[in-house]
Design a protein around this motif. Structure first.
Motif, PDB file in Angstrom:
ATOM      1  N   GLY A 151     -67.595 -12.872 -41.120  1.00  0.00           N
ATOM      2  CA  GLY A 151     -66.720 -13.960 -40.703  1.00  0.00           C
ATOM      3  C   GLY A 151     -65.277 -13.585 -40.923  1.00  0.00           C
ATOM      4  N   GLU A 152     -64.417 -14.583 -40.819  1.00  0.00           N
ATOM      5  CA  GLU A 152     -62.977 -14.381 -40.965  1.00  0.00           C
ATOM      6  C   GLU A 152     -62.414 -15.490 -41.830  1.00  0.00           C
ATOM      7  OE1 GLU A 152     -59.347 -15.023 -37.933  1.00  0.00           O
ATOM      8  OE2 GLU A 152     -60.826 -13.537 -37.301  1.00  0.00           O
ATOM      9  N   LEU A 153     -61.545 -15.118 -42.767  1.00  0.00           N
ATOM     10  CA  LEU A 153     -60.904 -16.104 -43.609  1.00  0.00           C
ATOM     11  C   LEU A 153     -59.886 -16.866 -42.753  1.00  0.00           C
ATOM     12  CD1 LEU A 153     -59.996 -15.649 -47.245  1.00  0.00           C
ATOM     13  CD2 LEU A 153     -58.404 -16.808 -45.745  1.00  0.00           C
ATOM     14  N   VAL A 154     -60.044 -18.187 -42.693  1.00  0.00           N
ATOM     15  CA  VAL A 154     -59.174 -18.987 -41.834  1.00  0.00           C
ATOM     16  C   VAL A 154     -58.310 -19.983 -42.602  1.00  0.00           C
ATOM     17  CG1 VAL A 154     -60.621 -18.737 -39.784  1.00  0.00           C
ATOM     18  CG2 VAL A 154     -61.027 -20.656 -41.337  1.00  0.00           C
ATOM     19  N   GLY A 155     -58.501 -20.053 -43.920  1.00  0.00           N
ATOM     20  CA  GLY A 155     -57.682 -20.978 -44.696  1.00  0.00           C
ATOM     21  C   GLY A 155     -58.083 -20.999 -46.153  1.00  0.00           C
TER      22      GLY A 155
END
Length: 106
Positions: free
Chosen positions: A53-57
């Protein structure tokens, strides 16, 4: 409790809300650095529970990750079941940080 869309706010109200959000985001990032010695950034590739995944916040002492194929971010503990790119410094764990305070008798 009433909720309002950002578009419903006047320009001053919108600017204040955006300032508060940026300040909270910055405080969350500072907590991760000071407590876990973990430097993160928005867009950082991560794995949570083995899923990419991707860190979004950031949310308080947690990170928000958008998992591949997901529609909504998942709020995750920054060190439990979360893996970061090779070379990212993580740690020591809280247990290691306070190990000197625990006396073990044989």
């Amino acid at each position: 409790m009433d909720t309002y869309a950002l578009d419903d706010l006047d320009p001053d109200g919108r600017a204040e809300m955006e300032r508060c959000h940026r300040r909270a985001e910055g405080n969350s990032m500072r907590h991760l650095v000071s407590y876990y010695r973990l430097l993160t950034y928005i867009g950082m590739p991560v794995k949570y529970g083995g899923r990419p995944g991707e860190l979004v916040g950031h949310s308080g002492q947690y990170v928000k990750v958008l998992l591949e194929g997901g529609d909504e971010p998942v709020t995750c503990h920054p060190t439990s079941s979360t893996a970061y790119p090779h070379g990212t410094q993580v740690g020591p764990d809280p247990d290691e940080r306070f190990a000197h305070l625990v006396r073990v008798t044989a």
